[in-house]
Design a protein around this motif. Structure first.
Motif, PDB file in Angstrom:
ATOM      1  N   TYR A  19       0.812  -1.222   0.000  1.00 37.00           N
ATOM      2  CA  TYR A  19       0.000   0.000   0.000  1.00 37.00           C
ATOM      3  C   TYR A  19       0.843   1.270   0.000  1.00 37.00           C
ATOM      4  O   TYR A  19       0.639   2.149  -0.831  1.00 37.00           O
ATOM      5  N   ARG A  20       1.769   1.390   0.902  1.00 39.37           N
ATOM      6  CA  ARG A  20       2.577   2.627   1.002  1.00 39.37           C
ATOM      7  C   ARG A  20       3.398   2.861  -0.270  1.00 39.37           C
ATOM      8  O   ARG A  20       3.539   3.994  -0.731  1.00 39.37           O
ATOM      9  N   GLN A  23       0.959   4.044  -2.932  1.00 40.20           N
ATOM     10  CA  GLN A  23       0.616   5.431  -2.617  1.00 40.20           C
ATOM     11  C   GLN A  23       1.684   6.383  -3.149  1.00 40.20           C
ATOM     12  O   GLN A  23       1.369   7.410  -3.748  1.00 40.20           O
ATOM     13  N   SER A  29       0.533   9.811  -1.274  1.00 39.54           N
ATOM     14  CA  SER A  29       1.061   9.530   0.062  1.00 39.54           C
ATOM     15  C   SER A  29       0.927  10.715   1.016  1.00 39.54           C
ATOM     16  O   SER A  29       0.985  10.535   2.221  1.00 39.54           O
ATOM     17  N   ASP A  33      -5.805  10.237   6.415  1.00 34.77           N
ATOM     18  CA  ASP A  33      -6.193   8.850   6.648  1.00 34.77           C
ATOM     19  C   ASP A  33      -7.711   8.666   6.732  1.00 34.77           C
ATOM     20  O   ASP A  33      -8.196   7.693   7.279  1.00 34.77           O
ATOM     21  N   PHE A  38      -9.039   7.659   1.187  1.00 28.89           N
ATOM     22  CA  PHE A  38      -8.902   6.317   0.621  1.00 28.89           C
ATOM     23  C   PHE A  38      -9.704   6.178  -0.670  1.00 28.89           C
ATOM     24  O   PHE A  38      -9.251   5.530  -1.616  1.00 28.89           O
ATOM     25  N   CYS A  93      -5.113  -2.802   1.551  1.00 32.28           N
ATOM     26  CA  CYS A  93      -4.648  -1.403   1.498  1.00 32.28           C
ATOM     27  C   CYS A  93      -5.358  -0.562   2.560  1.00 32.28           C
ATOM     28  O   CYS A  93      -4.730   0.242   3.250  1.00 32.28           O
ATOM     29  N   HIS A  97      -4.091   1.872   5.573  1.00 29.91           N
ATOM     30  CA  HIS A  97      -4.498   3.281   5.501  1.00 29.91           C
ATOM     31  C   HIS A  97      -5.097   3.747   6.826  1.00 29.91           C
ATOM     32  O   HIS A  97      -4.699   4.773   7.372  1.00 29.91           O
TER      33      HIS A  97
END
Length: 124
Positions: A19-20, A23, A29, A33, A38, A93, A97
């Motif tokens: 995920y990161r 992003q 990124s 949150d 998302f 993900c 998040h």
């Protein structure tokens, strides 16, 4: 059912691991949150895959609608387990998040709807 569950689990693990990194590649990124953040990530992924997407909502409750499924374009034999695996990626993900958000499936193109739609909302 078992294939869908295993595919979902595998997708979830992959989503959590990458995920990161995804992003950063998408340039999302720096977002917060919340639910809408998302939804914007999901829309950016869809756009990167040559699908169209729209999102709306707030930090606590948002929706994302993806029109198309380029990953499966041209495949008429789409077993429901394929969606379960793909959805597992989103779930993984989302767990990274913000673990206090839930992903709810709305419409599904593989069931004949005109788009995929998810609701992302705060739980608890």
């Amino acid at each position: 059912g078992e294939a869908g569950a295993l595919g979902n689990l595998a997708g979830n693990i992959i989503g959590r691991q990458f995920y990161r990194q995804i992003q950063a590649l998408l340039g999302t990124s720096g977002d917060g949150d919340g639910s809408l953040d998302f939804a914007r990530f999901m829309a950016a992924m869809a756009t990167a895959q040559d699908d169209t997407a729209e999102c709306a909502g707030s930090d606590d409750d948002a929706t994302v609608r993806i029109n198309g499924w380029r990953l499966m374009r041209g495949r008429e034999d789409r077993h429901p387990a394929l969606f379960e695996a793909w959805n597992g990626l989103w779930q993984g993900c989302l767990a990274v998040h913000n673990r206090f958000l839930a992903l709810q499936i709305g419409n599904r193109m593989d069931f004949g709807d005109d788009a995929f739609e998810w609701r992302i909302r705060r739980v608890g």
